[in-house]
Design a protein around this motif. Structure first.
Motif, PDB file in Angstrom:
ATOM      1  N   LYS A   1       0.848  -1.195   0.000  1.00  0.00           N
ATOM      2  CA  LYS A   1       0.000   0.000   0.000  1.00  0.00           C
ATOM      3  C   LYS A   1       0.879   1.238   0.000  1.00  0.00           C
ATOM      4  O   LYS A   1       1.936   1.267   0.625  1.00  0.00           O
ATOM      5  CB  LYS A   1      -0.920   0.010   1.226  1.00  0.00           C
ATOM      6  CG  LYS A   1      -1.948  -1.109   1.211  1.00  0.00           C
ATOM      7  CD  LYS A   1      -2.879  -1.007   2.404  1.00  0.00           C
ATOM      8  CE  LYS A   1      -3.922  -2.115   2.357  1.00  0.00           C
ATOM      9  NZ  LYS A   1      -4.806  -2.065   3.538  1.00  0.00           N
ATOM     10  N   VAL A   2       0.433   2.277  -0.702  1.00  0.00           N
ATOM     11  CA  VAL A   2       1.233   3.485  -0.837  1.00  0.00           C
ATOM     12  C   VAL A   2       0.594   4.704  -0.169  1.00  0.00           C
ATOM     13  O   VAL A   2       1.129   5.800  -0.254  1.00  0.00           O
ATOM     14  CB  VAL A   2       1.534   3.801  -2.322  1.00  0.00           C
ATOM     15  CG1 VAL A   2       2.397   2.704  -2.929  1.00  0.00           C
ATOM     16  CG2 VAL A   2       0.250   3.974  -3.111  1.00  0.00           C
ATOM     17  N   ASP A   3      -0.521   4.519   0.504  1.00  0.00           N
ATOM     18  CA  ASP A   3      -1.184   5.652   1.152  1.00  0.00           C
ATOM     19  C   ASP A   3      -0.367   6.126   2.358  1.00  0.00           C
ATOM     20  O   ASP A   3       0.442   5.377   2.904  1.00  0.00           O
ATOM     21  CB  ASP A   3      -2.608   5.267   1.576  1.00  0.00           C
ATOM     22  CG  ASP A   3      -2.609   4.146   2.593  1.00  0.00           C
ATOM     23  OD1 ASP A   3      -2.789   4.425   3.777  1.00  0.00           O
ATOM     24  OD2 ASP A   3      -2.402   2.974   2.186  1.00  0.00           O
ATOM     25  N   PRO A   4      -0.543   7.380   2.763  1.00  0.00           N
ATOM     26  CA  PRO A   4       0.238   7.945   3.876  1.00  0.00           C
ATOM     27  C   PRO A   4       0.083   7.175   5.190  1.00  0.00           C
ATOM     28  O   PRO A   4       1.063   7.004   5.925  1.00  0.00           O
ATOM     29  CB  PRO A   4      -0.300   9.367   4.020  1.00  0.00           C
ATOM     30  CG  PRO A   4      -0.887   9.701   2.683  1.00  0.00           C
ATOM     31  CD  PRO A   4      -1.394   8.402   2.134  1.00  0.00           C
ATOM     32  N   ALA A   5      -1.106   6.696   5.501  1.00  0.00           N
ATOM     33  CA  ALA A   5      -1.307   5.958   6.753  1.00  0.00           C
ATOM     34  C   ALA A   5      -0.493   4.663   6.762  1.00  0.00           C
ATOM     35  O   ALA A   5       0.134   4.322   7.765  1.00  0.00           O
ATOM     36  CB  ALA A   5      -2.785   5.661   6.971  1.00  0.00           C
ATOM     37  N   SER A   6      -0.479   3.956   5.648  1.00  0.00           N
ATOM     38  CA  SER A   6       0.300   2.717   5.563  1.00  0.00           C
ATOM     39  C   SER A   6       1.794   3.005   5.671  1.00  0.00           C
ATOM     40  O   SER A   6       2.539   2.245   6.311  1.00  0.00           O
ATOM     41  CB  SER A   6      -0.008   1.989   4.248  1.00  0.00           C
ATOM     42  OG  SER A   6      -1.347   1.541   4.247  1.00  0.00           O
ATOM     43  N   ALA A   7       2.239   4.094   5.065  1.00  0.00           N
ATOM     44  CA  ALA A   7       3.652   4.482   5.168  1.00  0.00           C
ATOM     45  C   ALA A   7       4.024   4.767   6.622  1.00  0.00           C
ATOM     46  O   ALA A   7       5.096   4.362   7.092  1.00  0.00           O
ATOM     47  CB  ALA A   7       3.931   5.699   4.294  1.00  0.00           C
ATOM     48  N   ARG A   8       3.142   5.443   7.337  1.00  0.00           N
ATOM     49  CA  ARG A   8       3.409   5.734   8.762  1.00  0.00           C
ATOM     50  C   ARG A   8       3.456   4.459   9.579  1.00  0.00           C
ATOM     51  O   ARG A   8       4.272   4.307  10.487  1.00  0.00           O
ATOM     52  CB  ARG A   8       2.361   6.694   9.307  1.00  0.00           C
ATOM     53  CG  ARG A   8       2.521   8.077   8.676  1.00  0.00           C
ATOM     54  CD  ARG A   8       1.897   9.151   9.439  1.00  0.00           C
ATOM     55  NE  ARG A   8       2.315   9.096  10.837  1.00  0.00           N
ATOM     56  CZ  ARG A   8       2.409  10.142  11.602  1.00  0.00           C
ATOM     57  NH1 ARG A   8       2.161  11.323  11.120  1.00  0.00           N
ATOM     58  NH2 ARG A   8       2.743  10.029  12.850  1.00  0.00           N
ATOM     59  N   LYS A   9       2.575   3.537   9.268  1.00  0.00           N
ATOM     60  CA  LYS A   9       2.560   2.253   9.984  1.00  0.00           C
ATOM     61  C   LYS A   9       3.856   1.479   9.727  1.00  0.00           C
ATOM     62  O   LYS A   9       4.408   0.881  10.650  1.00  0.00           O
ATOM     63  CB  LYS A   9       1.338   1.430   9.579  1.00  0.00           C
ATOM     64  CG  LYS A   9       0.044   2.031  10.089  1.00  0.00           C
ATOM     65  CD  LYS A   9      -1.168   1.322   9.519  1.00  0.00           C
ATOM     66  CE  LYS A   9      -2.434   2.092   9.892  1.00  0.00           C
ATOM     67  NZ  LYS A   9      -3.614   1.533   9.242  1.00  0.00           N
ATOM     68  N   ARG A  10       4.343   1.503   8.492  1.00  0.00           N
ATOM     69  CA  ARG A  10       5.624   0.844   8.194  1.00  0.00           C
ATOM     70  C   ARG A  10       6.763   1.505   8.967  1.00  0.00           C
ATOM     71  O   ARG A  10       7.657   0.819   9.474  1.00  0.00           O
ATOM     72  CB  ARG A  10       5.900   0.852   6.688  1.00  0.00           C
ATOM     73  CG  ARG A  10       5.123  -0.215   5.928  1.00  0.00           C
ATOM     74  CD  ARG A  10       5.620  -0.358   4.499  1.00  0.00           C
ATOM     75  NE  ARG A  10       5.363   0.844   3.704  1.00  0.00           N
ATOM     76  CZ  ARG A  10       4.218   1.116   3.102  1.00  0.00           C
ATOM     77  NH1 ARG A  10       3.207   0.277   3.180  1.00  0.00           N
ATOM     78  NH2 ARG A  10       4.070   2.221   2.395  1.00  0.00           N
ATOM     79  N   THR A  11       6.729   2.833   9.074  1.00  0.00           N
ATOM     80  CA  THR A  11       7.749   3.553   9.851  1.00  0.00           C
ATOM     81  C   THR A  11       7.684   3.139  11.314  1.00  0.00           C
ATOM     82  O   THR A  11       8.712   2.906  11.961  1.00  0.00           O
ATOM     83  CB  THR A  11       7.559   5.076   9.701  1.00  0.00           C
ATOM     84  OG1 THR A  11       7.682   5.413   8.323  1.00  0.00           O
ATOM     85  CG2 THR A  11       8.589   5.847  10.504  1.00  0.00           C
ATOM     86  N   LEU A  12       6.471   3.034  11.855  1.00  0.00           N
ATOM     87  CA  LEU A  12       6.292   2.595  13.242  1.00  0.00           C
ATOM     88  C   LEU A  12       6.853   1.193  13.435  1.00  0.00           C
ATOM     89  O   LEU A  12       7.594   0.939  14.398  1.00  0.00           O
ATOM     90  CB  LEU A  12       4.813   2.620  13.635  1.00  0.00           C
ATOM     91  CG  LEU A  12       4.477   1.996  14.989  1.00  0.00           C
ATOM     92  CD1 LEU A  12       5.034   2.851  16.112  1.00  0.00           C
ATOM     93  CD2 LEU A  12       2.998   1.790  15.135  1.00  0.00           C
TER      94      LEU A  12
END
Length: 108
Positions: free
Chosen positions: A82-93
């Motif tokens: 997924k490339v949406d901002p929420a998914s990116a933040r979750k990957r960072t977390l």
């Protein structure tokens, strides 16, 4: 670690129990790793001995790590591709959590 900390300060199980507001039997169970004290009491141990919870209660760390690994795998699968901002933040977390867990475990 809890036993060695108690002995470092020349406390017996009864004295530590009195200080912590629990029975000597509860102290014995905490020391053996049979029981993990509730959060407030765990924090009290951290204050008394000046050691991180992960060092005082390695059994709790192992249990927490196991729970996190399982949960992280599930969340990772959920956000994969997924490339949406929420998914990116979750990957960072997830990445930061993995780094923190690795550092904590390496200190043991």
């Amino acid at each position: 670690m809890l036993v060695s900390e108690r002995k470092t300060w020349a406390l017996n199980q009864e004295e530590l129990g009195e200080l912590m507001g629990v029975s000597p039997d509860a102290i014995r169970h905490y020391e053996l790793g049979d029981r993990i004290p509730p959060l407030a009491r765990s924090l009290a141990f951290e204050i008394v001995f000046g050691r991180p919870l992960a060092q005082l209660f390695p059994e709790a760390l192992a249990e927490a790590a196991s729970v996190l690994v399982d949960g992280a795998q599930n969340l990772s699968i959920e956000v994969e591709g997924k490339v949406d901002p929420a998914s990116a933040r979750k990957r960072t977390l997830l990445s930061a959590m993995n780094d923190r867990l690795g550092r904590i475990i390496s200190l043991q």
